[in-house]
Write a protein that holds these residues in place. Structure first.
Motif, short mmCIF file in Angstrom:
data_model
loop_
_atom_site.label_atom_id
_atom_site.label_comp_id
_atom_site.label_asym_id
_atom_site.label_seq_id
_atom_site.Cartn_x
_atom_site.Cartn_y
_atom_site.Cartn_z
N HIS A 1 44.29 41.63 37.88
CA HIS A 1 44.31 43.05 37.52
C HIS A 1 45.60 43.51 36.85
O HIS A 1 45.79 44.69 36.59
N THR B 1 37.68 37.97 40.52
CA THR B 1 38.22 39.34 40.43
C THR B 1 38.85 39.82 41.73
O THR B 1 39.48 40.87 41.75
N VAL C 1 37.43 44.34 33.91
CA VAL C 1 36.69 43.31 34.66
C VAL C 1 35.24 43.72 34.90
O VAL C 1 34.44 42.92 35.40
#
Length: 375
Positions: free
Chosen positions: A157, A151, A257
């Motif tokens: 993202h 992440t 996430v």
């Protein structure tokens, strides 16, 4: 009741000036909750944060304090209803839902992951027939964390993600250890717990969170953001990454996430209400709460970890149970005692250089001060 220290405009201006030059304003011994005010002033300053806030609930009484600002360039104190991205505080909510299902006979803590998620945890050294639900909730499964290696990639993202997809990220990394032999914090465990909740109930995690916790407790500022929706509603705290020079990360991170591991948005008023209700036995039955409070006892970081809860010894004696949370731009921690005290502490910065190792005074110091502050 809301306690505001430094209630006059000239003193509030002094707080903002002190924040701008990195000096913690002194708390007067004559002020209510002076020790807690000093603690969050120090927390803000040593972490080079634009601001910090604390909300405390003692029985039916609530009070809050603020240091600095919740939005750069503006004089905006933190308040009890301002929404923040609370990261891993989500794990306590997920664990509570799981234990409710245990109490209802729909789920067994000591059943294997394979029992509920056929064929999901396998390969690369993993065997879902040897990992239990309990081991997911107390981080003794050995399953690798999906968060750190994946992440932090900005490309991640740009898209939304499912729990199953992110579990796959974690399983692509070799196990930390054999199940039950050690303790290592891993967000993948709680994505799997969220998937089990969905499998057992036939409903989404968000639906279960709403019907089992948010609605019964009246948590008006708590929710899991929809995948792809990065904005926060009005009345929120801005979140920053950096030191002195800040980047506004409030709407930078893809919310999917987090999900059942770290996706929750909440406020100090809601977080303290939830943890107070949980630890005083109003969310899960006594037998299941006892399981949640039972720490692993494994030497190292796991010694004080239960099922989605951490035990915090208090400076005034006794202990509280809760959880910290980190999300780009935010650091928080919340906990409650069995006699009905609860507190939530938040910073609106995650330093870019030492986001993992931590910076300045740990927020649990302010948490302990607030829980011991009886006015």
């Amino acid at each position: 009741m809301r306690t505001k220290t430094r209630g006059t405009s000239w003193v509030l201006a002094g707080v903002v000036l002190a924040a701008s030059v990195g000096i913690a304003p002194a708390a007067s011994a004559a002020e209510p909750h002076a020790a807690t005010q000093a603690a969050i002033d120090t927390l803000k300053t040593t972490n080079v944060s634009p601001g910090a806030g604390v909300v405390v609930r003692d029985g039916d009484t609530q009070w809050d304090l603020s240091s600095g600002t919740r939005a750069l360039g503006q004089n905006l104190p933190f308040g009890p209803d301002h929404k923040v991205r609370a990261g891993s505080l989500t794990k306590s909510f997920t664990s509570a839902i799981t234990l409710q299902l245990v109490a209802e006979g729909k789920l067994d803590l000591d059943a294997t992951v394979e029992t509920y998620l056929l064929g999901v945890v396998k390969g690369n050294g993993y065997d879902g027939t040897k990992i239990t639900v309990r081991q997911l909730l107390n981080h003794t499964s050995g399953i690798a964390d999906y968060v750190i290696p994946f992440t932090l990639n900005p490309f991640v993202h740009l898209f939304t993600h499912t729990k199953a997809e992110m579990v796959g990220w974690g399983l692509s990394v070799a196990p930390y250890f054999a199940p039950g032999t050690s303790h290592q914090y891993s967000g993948t465990n709680f994505l799997l717990a969220g998937m089990i909740i969905e499998k057992v109930t036939g409903r989404t995690y968000e639906q279960e969170l709403d019907s089992r916790i948010i609605t019964p407790l009246g948590l008006t500022n708590t929710y899991i953001p929809a995948p792809g929706y990065k904005a926060l509603p009005p009345g929120h705290v801005r979140g920053y990454v950096g030191r002195v020079v800040y980047a506004d990360f409030t709407q930078m991170v893809e919310p999917s996430v987090g999900q059942s591991s770290g996706g929750i948005v909440t406020s100090g008023a809601d977080a303290t209400k939830f943890f107070q209700a949980l630890i005083t036995g109003k969310v899960v039955p006594a037998a299941q709460l006892a399981e949640m409070l039972k720490v692993t006892g494994i030497p190292g970081p796991g010694v004080d970890y239960g099922l989605g809860l951490i035990r915090y010894p208090l400076p005034c004696g006794g202990e509280a149970y809760g959880h910290p949370g980190v999300w780009p731009g935010y650091q928080s921690v919340a906990a409650a005692t069995t006699d009905g005290r609860s507190a939530f502490v938040v910073l609106n910065v995650l330093p870019a250089v030492d986001a993992i190792s931590g910076a300045g005074v740990d927020r649990t110091v302010a948490l302990g001060t607030a829980l011991c502050d009886r006015g």
